[in-house]
Design a protein around this motif. Structure first.
Motif, PDB file in Angstrom:
ATOM      1  N   GLU A   7      -5.792   5.523   0.135  1.00  0.00           N
ATOM      2  CA  GLU A   7      -5.099   6.421   1.075  1.00  0.00           C
ATOM      3  C   GLU A   7      -4.153   5.648   1.985  1.00  0.00           C
ATOM      4  O   GLU A   7      -3.015   6.062   2.200  1.00  0.00           O
ATOM      5  CB  GLU A   7      -6.106   7.181   1.929  1.00  0.00           C
ATOM      6  N   HIS A   8      -4.634   4.538   2.528  1.00  0.00           N
ATOM      7  CA  HIS A   8      -3.812   3.749   3.447  1.00  0.00           C
ATOM      8  C   HIS A   8      -2.606   3.132   2.742  1.00  0.00           C
ATOM      9  O   HIS A   8      -1.503   3.136   3.291  1.00  0.00           O
ATOM     10  CB  HIS A   8      -4.652   2.646   4.108  1.00  0.00           C
ATOM     11  N   ILE A   9      -2.807   2.641   1.533  1.00  0.00           N
ATOM     12  CA  ILE A   9      -1.688   2.032   0.807  1.00  0.00           C
ATOM     13  C   ILE A   9      -0.650   3.088   0.452  1.00  0.00           C
ATOM     14  O   ILE A   9       0.551   2.873   0.626  1.00  0.00           O
ATOM     15  CB  ILE A   9      -2.183   1.296  -0.451  1.00  0.00           C
ATOM     16  N   VAL A  10      -1.092   4.234  -0.034  1.00  0.00           N
ATOM     17  CA  VAL A  10      -0.152   5.310  -0.376  1.00  0.00           C
ATOM     18  C   VAL A  10       0.630   5.737   0.862  1.00  0.00           C
ATOM     19  O   VAL A  10       1.849   5.931   0.808  1.00  0.00           O
ATOM     20  CB  VAL A  10      -0.882   6.513  -1.013  1.00  0.00           C
ATOM     21  N   GLU A  11      -0.058   5.848   1.984  1.00  0.00           N
ATOM     22  CA  GLU A  11       0.608   6.222   3.241  1.00  0.00           C
ATOM     23  C   GLU A  11       1.672   5.185   3.607  1.00  0.00           C
ATOM     24  O   GLU A  11       2.787   5.541   3.971  1.00  0.00           O
ATOM     25  CB  GLU A  11      -0.434   6.324   4.357  1.00  0.00           C
ATOM     26  N   GLN A  12       1.330   3.903   3.487  1.00  0.00           N
ATOM     27  CA  GLN A  12       2.291   2.849   3.811  1.00  0.00           C
ATOM     28  C   GLN A  12       3.473   2.865   2.847  1.00  0.00           C
ATOM     29  O   GLN A  12       4.620   2.680   3.263  1.00  0.00           O
ATOM     30  CB  GLN A  12       1.607   1.483   3.805  1.00  0.00           C
ATOM     31  N   LEU A  13       3.216   3.081   1.568  1.00  0.00           N
ATOM     32  CA  LEU A  13       4.306   3.128   0.591  1.00  0.00           C
ATOM     33  C   LEU A  13       5.205   4.337   0.835  1.00  0.00           C
ATOM     34  O   LEU A  13       6.424   4.246   0.709  1.00  0.00           O
ATOM     35  CB  LEU A  13       3.749   3.150  -0.832  1.00  0.00           C
ATOM     36  N   ASN A  14       4.610   5.466   1.188  1.00  0.00           N
ATOM     37  CA  ASN A  14       5.411   6.665   1.483  1.00  0.00           C
ATOM     38  C   ASN A  14       6.217   6.492   2.754  1.00  0.00           C
ATOM     39  O   ASN A  14       7.384   6.888   2.816  1.00  0.00           O
ATOM     40  CB  ASN A  14       4.520   7.905   1.587  1.00  0.00           C
ATOM     41  N   ASP A  65      -4.186  -3.848 -18.492  1.00  0.00           N
ATOM     42  CA  ASP A  65      -4.711  -5.202 -18.676  1.00  0.00           C
ATOM     43  C   ASP A  65      -3.656  -6.270 -18.441  1.00  0.00           C
ATOM     44  O   ASP A  65      -3.978  -7.446 -18.330  1.00  0.00           O
ATOM     45  CB  ASP A  65      -5.262  -5.377 -20.099  1.00  0.00           C
ATOM     46  N   SER A  66      -2.398  -5.887 -18.389  1.00  0.00           N
ATOM     47  CA  SER A  66      -1.321  -6.873 -18.333  1.00  0.00           C
ATOM     48  C   SER A  66      -0.779  -7.120 -16.933  1.00  0.00           C
ATOM     49  O   SER A  66       0.144  -7.916 -16.763  1.00  0.00           O
ATOM     50  CB  SER A  66      -0.179  -6.443 -19.255  1.00  0.00           C
ATOM     51  N   VAL A  67      -1.325  -6.472 -15.919  1.00  0.00           N
ATOM     52  CA  VAL A  67      -0.818  -6.633 -14.558  1.00  0.00           C
ATOM     53  C   VAL A  67      -1.169  -8.035 -14.047  1.00  0.00           C
ATOM     54  O   VAL A  67      -2.335  -8.412 -13.970  1.00  0.00           O
ATOM     55  CB  VAL A  67      -1.414  -5.563 -13.613  1.00  0.00           C
ATOM     56  N   ASP A  68      -0.146  -8.800 -13.700  1.00  0.00           N
ATOM     57  CA  ASP A  68      -0.329 -10.148 -13.166  1.00  0.00           C
ATOM     58  C   ASP A  68      -0.766 -10.045 -11.701  1.00  0.00           C
ATOM     59  O   ASP A  68      -0.056  -9.454 -10.883  1.00  0.00           O
ATOM     60  CB  ASP A  68       0.987 -10.918 -13.284  1.00  0.00           C
ATOM     61  N   HIS A  69      -1.914 -10.617 -11.370  1.00  0.00           N
ATOM     62  CA  HIS A  69      -2.465 -10.499 -10.009  1.00  0.00           C
ATOM     63  C   HIS A  69      -1.520 -11.068  -8.957  1.00  0.00           C
ATOM     64  O   HIS A  69      -1.305 -10.438  -7.914  1.00  0.00           O
ATOM     65  CB  HIS A  69      -3.826 -11.183  -9.925  1.00  0.00           C
ATOM     66  N   ALA A  70      -0.963 -12.244  -9.216  1.00  0.00           N
ATOM     67  CA  ALA A  70      -0.084 -12.876  -8.222  1.00  0.00           C
ATOM     68  C   ALA A  70       1.166 -12.030  -7.976  1.00  0.00           C
ATOM     69  O   ALA A  70       1.585 -11.851  -6.825  1.00  0.00           O
ATOM     70  CB  ALA A  70       0.310 -14.275  -8.688  1.00  0.00           C
ATOM     71  N   LYS A  71       1.752 -11.479  -9.043  1.00  0.00           N
ATOM     72  CA  LYS A  71       2.941 -10.634  -8.879  1.00  0.00           C
ATOM     73  C   LYS A  71       2.601  -9.343  -8.142  1.00  0.00           C
ATOM     74  O   LYS A  71       3.391  -8.851  -7.339  1.00  0.00           O
ATOM     75  CB  LYS A  71       3.573 -10.325 -10.234  1.00  0.00           C
ATOM     76  N   LEU A  72       1.424  -8.788  -8.421  1.00  0.00           N
ATOM     77  CA  LEU A  72       0.991  -7.573  -7.730  1.00  0.00           C
ATOM     78  C   LEU A  72       0.863  -7.830  -6.232  1.00  0.00           C
ATOM     79  O   LEU A  72       1.388  -7.059  -5.420  1.00  0.00           O
ATOM     80  CB  LEU A  72      -0.343  -7.081  -8.294  1.00  0.00           C
ATOM     81  N   ILE A  73       0.202  -8.914  -5.863  1.00  0.00           N
ATOM     82  CA  ILE A  73       0.026  -9.250  -4.444  1.00  0.00           C
ATOM     83  C   ILE A  73       1.389  -9.469  -3.792  1.00  0.00           C
ATOM     84  O   ILE A  73       1.642  -9.000  -2.682  1.00  0.00           O
ATOM     85  CB  ILE A  73      -0.879 -10.495  -4.289  1.00  0.00           C
ATOM     86  N   GLU A  74       2.298 -10.148  -4.500  1.00  0.00           N
ATOM     87  CA  GLU A  74       3.649 -10.373  -3.978  1.00  0.00           C
ATOM     88  C   GLU A  74       4.371  -9.049  -3.742  1.00  0.00           C
ATOM     89  O   GLU A  74       5.033  -8.855  -2.714  1.00  0.00           O
ATOM     90  CB  GLU A  74       4.440 -11.237  -4.953  1.00  0.00           C
ATOM     91  N   LYS A  75       4.246  -8.120  -4.681  1.00  0.00           N
ATOM     92  CA  LYS A  75       4.891  -6.812  -4.517  1.00  0.00           C
ATOM     93  C   LYS A  75       4.325  -6.058  -3.318  1.00  0.00           C
ATOM     94  O   LYS A  75       5.057  -5.385  -2.597  1.00  0.00           O
ATOM     95  CB  LYS A  75       4.738  -5.972  -5.785  1.00  0.00           C
ATOM     96  N   LEU A  76       3.018  -6.167  -3.118  1.00  0.00           N
ATOM     97  CA  LEU A  76       2.411  -5.503  -1.960  1.00  0.00           C
ATOM     98  C   LEU A  76       2.965  -6.080  -0.665  1.00  0.00           C
ATOM     99  O   LEU A  76       3.296  -5.334   0.267  1.00  0.00           O
ATOM    100  CB  LEU A  76       0.886  -5.621  -2.015  1.00  0.00           C
ATOM    101  N   TYR A  77       3.084  -7.408  -0.587  1.00  0.00           N
ATOM    102  CA  TYR A  77       3.684  -8.046   0.592  1.00  0.00           C
ATOM    103  C   TYR A  77       5.122  -7.581   0.775  1.00  0.00           C
ATOM    104  O   TYR A  77       5.537  -7.235   1.881  1.00  0.00           O
ATOM    105  CB  TYR A  77       3.661  -9.573   0.466  1.00  0.00           C
ATOM    106  N   ASN A  78       5.894  -7.563  -0.321  1.00  0.00           N
ATOM    107  CA  ASN A  78       7.309  -7.182  -0.243  1.00  0.00           C
ATOM    108  C   ASN A  78       7.503  -5.725   0.170  1.00  0.00           C
ATOM    109  O   ASN A  78       8.571  -5.359   0.659  1.00  0.00           O
ATOM    110  CB  ASN A  78       8.008  -7.434  -1.579  1.00  0.00           C
ATOM    111  N   ASN A  80       5.617  -4.269   2.416  1.00  0.00           N
ATOM    112  CA  ASN A  80       5.067  -4.179   3.768  1.00  0.00           C
ATOM    113  C   ASN A  80       3.709  -3.499   3.842  1.00  0.00           C
ATOM    114  O   ASN A  80       3.403  -2.802   4.818  1.00  0.00           O
ATOM    115  CB  ASN A  80       6.061  -3.480   4.708  1.00  0.00           C
ATOM    116  N   VAL A  81       2.884  -3.705   2.821  1.00  0.00           N
ATOM    117  CA  VAL A  81       1.509  -3.211   2.888  1.00  0.00           C
ATOM    118  C   VAL A  81       0.760  -4.110   3.861  1.00  0.00           C
ATOM    119  O   VAL A  81       0.986  -5.321   3.922  1.00  0.00           O
ATOM    120  CB  VAL A  81       0.852  -3.227   1.482  1.00  0.00           C
ATOM    121  N   ASN A  82      -0.112  -3.518   4.638  1.00  0.00           N
ATOM    122  CA  ASN A  82      -0.891  -4.215   5.652  1.00  0.00           C
ATOM    123  C   ASN A  82      -1.581  -5.452   5.070  1.00  0.00           C
ATOM    124  O   ASN A  82      -2.192  -5.387   4.004  1.00  0.00           O
ATOM    125  CB  ASN A  82      -1.925  -3.224   6.212  1.00  0.00           C
TER     126      ASN A  82
END
Length: 127
Positions: A7-14, A65-78, A80-82
């Motif tokens: 919920e919090h991530i979706v709210e931040q992305l929206n 299965d193919s989602v790269d963890h490091a790239k995912l975390i980077e995208k979340l930072y980019n 502005n996820v908390n």
């Protein structure tokens, strides 16, 4: 806990307008069906205007299965996820292991270095 984090991530992305209006999958009030209806409306309009329409279908087998963890975390930072949310997600994804069972025998466990947990609340959003 996953539902609260989601919920919090979706709210931040929206709030950050990170999700495209064309995004239908895994968005509240939208689905594969709404995506298909929107596409069909566009295709029909183009055909009515005399344009040709070519359609390509893609099957993203094993995409979760193919989602790269490091790239995912980077995208979340980019996006502005908390930072606390990102740290929780990183902990959620790290140190995962998998093994295979054939009849009554199990393989050795191996580290899971990519992918998001299927069947989880967060999996589709992280994908």
């Amino acid at each position: 806990m996953e539902a609260i984090i989601r919920e919090h991530i979706v709210e931040q992305l929206n709030d950050g307008a990170c999700l495209s209006l064309s995004q239908h999958g895994f968005v509240k009030g939208r689905s594969c069906t709404t995506n298909l209806l929107t596409a069909l409306e566009c295709w029909t309009e183009w055909l009515d205007q005399g344009y040709g329409v070519d359609i390509v279908y893609l099957d993203y087998r094993k995409a979760f299965d193919s989602v790269d963890h490091a790239k995912l975390i980077e995208k979340l930072y980019n996006n502005n996820v908390n930072c606390k949310m990102i740290k929780w997600i990183a902990a959620f994804l790290e140190n995962r292991k998998m093994r295979v069972k054939v009849k009554a025998e199990f393989s050795d466990s191996v580290a899971v270095l990519s992918g998001v947990p299927q069947g989880s609340v967060l999996g589709p959003l992280l994908f």
